[in-house]
Design a protein around this motif. Structure first.
Motif, short mmCIF file in Angstrom:
data_model
loop_
_atom_site.label_atom_id
_atom_site.label_comp_id
_atom_site.label_asym_id
_atom_site.label_seq_id
_atom_site.Cartn_x
_atom_site.Cartn_y
_atom_site.Cartn_z
N VAL A 33 0.85 -1.18 0.00
CA VAL A 33 0.00 0.00 0.00
C VAL A 33 0.89 1.24 0.00
CG1 VAL A 33 -1.75 1.33 1.25
CG2 VAL A 33 -1.84 -1.18 1.27
N ASP A 34 0.55 2.21 -0.85
CA ASP A 34 1.27 3.48 -0.91
C ASP A 34 0.27 4.57 -1.22
OD1 ASP A 34 2.88 5.66 -1.29
OD2 ASP A 34 4.31 4.65 -2.61
N GLY A 35 0.01 5.43 -0.24
CA GLY A 35 -0.99 6.47 -0.42
C GLY A 35 -0.64 7.47 -1.50
N GLY A 59 -8.96 -13.37 4.40
CA GLY A 59 -7.89 -14.27 4.75
C GLY A 59 -6.71 -13.58 5.40
N PRO A 60 -5.73 -14.37 5.87
CA PRO A 60 -4.52 -13.79 6.46
C PRO A 60 -3.72 -13.04 5.41
CG PRO A 60 -4.28 -16.17 6.19
CD PRO A 60 -5.70 -15.85 5.87
N LYS A 61 -3.05 -11.97 5.87
CA LYS A 61 -2.33 -11.14 4.91
C LYS A 61 -1.21 -10.38 5.60
CE LYS A 61 -6.46 -8.35 5.32
NZ LYS A 61 -7.20 -9.52 5.82
N ARG A 62 -0.20 -10.10 4.83
CA ARG A 62 0.92 -9.28 5.27
C ARG A 62 0.87 -8.00 4.43
NH1 ARG A 62 5.71 -11.36 7.47
NH2 ARG A 62 5.06 -13.38 6.63
N VAL A 63 0.61 -6.87 5.12
CA VAL A 63 0.42 -5.61 4.41
C VAL A 63 1.65 -4.74 4.62
CG1 VAL A 63 -1.04 -3.57 4.18
CG2 VAL A 63 -2.08 -5.78 4.74
N HIS A 64 2.31 -4.36 3.54
CA HIS A 64 3.49 -3.49 3.58
C HIS A 64 3.01 -2.06 3.31
CE1 HIS A 64 6.20 -7.00 3.37
NE2 HIS A 64 5.21 -7.52 2.63
N LEU A 65 3.23 -1.19 4.29
CA LEU A 65 2.68 0.17 4.23
C LEU A 65 3.81 1.16 4.02
CD1 LEU A 65 -0.15 1.43 4.54
CD2 LEU A 65 0.35 1.71 6.97
N ALA A 66 3.75 1.89 2.91
CA ALA A 66 4.80 2.86 2.60
C ALA A 66 4.72 4.05 3.53
CB ALA A 66 4.67 3.31 1.15
N ARG A 81 -0.86 -8.91 9.43
CA ARG A 81 0.40 -8.33 9.89
C ARG A 81 0.61 -7.03 9.11
NH1 ARG A 81 4.76 -10.58 12.53
NH2 ARG A 81 6.70 -9.38 12.40
N LEU A 82 0.72 -5.92 9.84
CA LEU A 82 0.85 -4.61 9.23
C LEU A 82 2.27 -4.11 9.44
CD1 LEU A 82 -0.66 -2.31 7.78
CD2 LEU A 82 -1.31 -1.44 10.02
N MET A 83 3.00 -3.85 8.35
CA MET A 83 4.41 -3.50 8.42
C MET A 83 4.67 -2.16 7.72
SD MET A 83 5.82 -7.30 7.38
CE MET A 83 7.54 -6.86 7.67
N GLY A 84 5.18 -1.18 8.51
CA GLY A 84 5.50 0.11 7.93
C GLY A 84 6.96 0.24 7.57
N GLU A 85 7.38 1.48 7.34
CA GLU A 85 8.77 1.77 6.98
C GLU A 85 9.45 2.64 8.03
OE1 GLU A 85 8.85 3.43 3.06
OE2 GLU A 85 8.27 1.54 2.10
N GLY A 86 8.97 2.56 9.28
CA GLY A 86 9.55 3.36 10.35
C GLY A 86 8.63 4.47 10.75
N GLU A 110 4.13 -3.43 13.01
CA GLU A 110 5.59 -3.30 13.07
C GLU A 110 6.04 -2.06 12.30
OE1 GLU A 110 9.50 -5.92 11.63
OE2 GLU A 110 7.55 -6.88 11.88
N ALA A 111 7.04 -1.38 12.88
CA ALA A 111 7.80 -0.33 12.21
C ALA A 111 6.92 0.81 11.68
CB ALA A 111 8.64 -0.92 11.08
N LEU A 112 6.21 1.47 12.59
CA LEU A 112 5.42 2.64 12.20
C LEU A 112 5.13 3.48 13.42
CD1 LEU A 112 2.36 1.70 13.24
CD2 LEU A 112 2.34 0.50 11.06
N GLN A 113 4.35 4.54 13.22
CA GLN A 113 3.97 5.45 14.29
C GLN A 113 2.45 5.50 14.40
OE1 GLN A 113 3.99 10.27 15.12
NE2 GLN A 113 5.56 9.41 13.80
N VAL A 114 1.95 5.49 15.66
CA VAL A 114 0.53 5.67 15.91
C VAL A 114 0.38 7.01 16.63
CG1 VAL A 114 -1.52 4.78 17.06
CG2 VAL A 114 0.15 3.19 16.07
N ALA A 115 -0.32 7.95 16.00
CA ALA A 115 -0.40 9.31 16.51
C ALA A 115 -1.84 9.70 16.79
CB ALA A 115 0.22 10.29 15.51
N GLY A 116 -2.04 10.35 17.95
CA GLY A 116 -3.35 10.88 18.27
C GLY A 116 -4.35 9.80 18.65
N GLY A 117 -5.61 10.19 18.66
CA GLY A 117 -6.68 9.28 19.03
C GLY A 117 -6.95 9.30 20.52
N ASP A 118 -8.09 8.74 20.89
CA ASP A 118 -8.42 8.56 22.29
C ASP A 118 -7.52 7.48 22.87
OD1 ASP A 118 -10.05 9.37 24.47
OD2 ASP A 118 -11.18 7.51 24.29
#
Length: 510
Positions: A33-35, A59-66, A81-86, A110-118
């Motif tokens: 995935v790349d926005g 089904g099961p999936k490994r998602v690579h997030l740009a 499994r959700l995998m970012g780039e840092g 893995e390897a990402l940032q979660v910002a904001g939210g409750d």
């Protein structure tokens, strides 16, 4: 039996004897995935444009997030499994009351940032979270309501300026860091079953960092289990708040907080190689079980450890510059303390009230109140205490005091620079001691008043500027000495003093 039935029986027996085939686990699909890209089919060369579309695939999936910003909420179904780039890959929550990531069982982030939210993440494990930064959540970073969560190399940030703060376990010293002036708010991780009666969840965090003014970095409730290994806390008011359950903390450091660093109520707490700088208390426990092996507290505003109705073993404990509640403040507890060093405490080195206490191989130095006129090394009241191989140096009050019906045995003690007395007993307490060496006392070598009873066998007293014995001889006050080598004999003629062997006085001063 009819011969026509035999073929059917043979077919039936063969069918029953065949092994049952087991369904093979479905292989996880690989999606990209790349926005910033044009919408494709999800391959590496033609990534999808939205995370929502990738997560909707069955089904099961490994998602690579740009790298980029992706708006929540994000729902992770089982097997995802959700995998970012840092840190440049950001899952963001902007809506009121939003949980940015909802992770069900058998998921990973893995390897990402979660910002904001409750909440940054609500999890029902097993869930794995690796190399993720949680930043600026309103209520908390992670809420674990069921199952297990394993986190590795996580960073939790609260409050302005937390991005620039560092926290390292590699520091060999504990610098004086003032508590944060920002108002504490929110949680780092909450570990609590979703509903009463549900199985308690479990948390494992390794190599993590909490920075900023969290009210509690980790809060475990309702029988939850927690293991923290290699975790650094810089700024949270409390590093760990435990209510029931079991917690293990190994190789941790806490600094810059104003509350108790590690607190347990009705739980089991294990600390191994833990250091606390500042805080109100390094550790508090109430109706709990504790096991400590390697603990250091510096500059606690009240006490290094404050334990109430607690049982356990403390080994290799060092407390420096504790406040007026004592380096070790022990109430109605059953504890053994081995290999301890207490330096520069105000008011008390060890203060124990009620319960049972065993002290082994310890050094207490420099105990003084702010005005410099009092401060006891061992202050034992209404307690049953067994003390062996201790050294008390520079206590402005009594080096050892037994008071208020305490029952104390003491052996192999070296006491020096005691202001009021080397050994003191009052208020119907008893102190039985042997092999005691008292040096350079400004006050009395031994003191007994108000019905206290003091027995000393093999006493050496040198350079005493006060009396050998000071007593009021009221009520049941008694002093019994045997085998004394003293530079003074003053006070031996008191009617309640019994001497079994004549002292070898260097300079008799009757």
């Amino acid at each position: 039996m009819s011969t026509r039935l035999l073929p059917w029986l043979l077919v039936l027996l063969c069918a029953c004897s065949r092994p049952t085939s087991r369904p093979q686990p479905q292989a996880a699909a690989e999606l990209w995935v790349d926005g910033a890209a044009s919408n494709g089919d999800g391959t590496r060369e033609r990534p999808l444009r939205t995370l929502t579309e990738a997560l909707a695939r069955p089904g099961p999936k490994r998602v690579h997030l740009a790298a980029g910003r992706y708006e929540g909420p994000v729902q992770l179904s089982e097997g995802t499994r959700l995998m970012g780039e840092g840190p440049g890959t950001v899952l963001a929550g902007t809506g009121p009351g939003m949980t940015v990531v909802d992770a069900s069982r058998d998921t990973a982030v893995e390897a990402l940032q979660v910002a904001g939210g409750d909440w940054g993440m609500e999890a029902r494990g097993p869930v794995q979270v690796h190399a993720v930064t949680f930043r600026s959540q309103a209520r908390g970073a992670i809420r674990l309501a069921a199952g297990s969560l394993e986190g590795r190399s996580l960073r939790f940030e609260a409050g302005a300026g937390s991005q620039s703060r560092t926290c390292s376990l590699l520091d060999t010293t504990l610098p004086a860091e003032p508590p944060s002036t920002e108002a504490p708010d929110g949680l780092g991780v909450l570990v609590e079953a979703a509903a009463p009666g549900d199985a308690a969840p479990s948390l494992i965090l390794r190599d993590g960092v909490f920075v900023g003014p969290y009210e509690r970095a980790v809060r475990a409730r309702g029988g939850a289990t927690v293991r923290l290994e290699g975790v650094c806390f810089q700024g949270p008011r409390m590093a760990l708040s435990q209510e029931g359950g079991a917690a293990e903390v190994e190789r941790a450091r806490a600094s810059g907080g104003a509350g108790t660093a590690f607190s347990t109520v009705e739980g089991a707490l294990t600390l191994v190689d833990v250091r606390v700088q500042g805080h109100e208390y390094g550790v508090t426990a109430n109706r709990a079980r504790v096991s400590v092996r390697g603990f250091t507290s510096e500059h606690a505003t009240r006490a290094g450890l404050g334990l109430t109705a607690t049982s356990g073993l403390l080994e290799d404990v060092a407390v420096k510059d504790a406040g007026s509640y004592g380096a070790l403040q022990l109430t109605a507890s059953d504890l053994e303390v081995r290999r301890f060093r207490l330096e520069g405490s105000r008011e008390y080195g060890v203060v124990a009230l009620q319960g049972r206490l065993r002290l082994r191989d310890g050094v207490i130095t420099g105990v003084s109140t702010a005005d410099g006129v009092a401060g006891d090394g061992l202050h034992l009241r209404q307690v049953e205490a067994d003390v062996d191989t201790v050294s008390v140096q520079g206590a402005k009050g009594s080096c050892v005091l037994a008071s208020q019906h305490a029952r104390v045995t003491l052996q192999k003690a070296r006491l020096s620079g005691c202001g009021l007395a080397g050994l003191a007993v009052d208020t119907q307490a008893t102190l039985e001691s042997r092999n005691i060496d008292v040096r350079d006392t400004a006050g009395s070598v031994v003191l007994a008043i108000e019905g206290g009873q003091l027995q000393v066998e093999s006493l050496t007293a040198k350079d005493a500027r006060g009396e050998l014995v000071s007593t009021d001889c009221e009520e049941q006050t008694r002093v019994h000495l045997r085998h004394v080598d003293s530079s003074t004999t003053r006070g031996l003629r008191s009617p309640c003093v019994q001497l079994d062997a004549r002292p070898r006085a260097g300079t008799p001063q009757p």
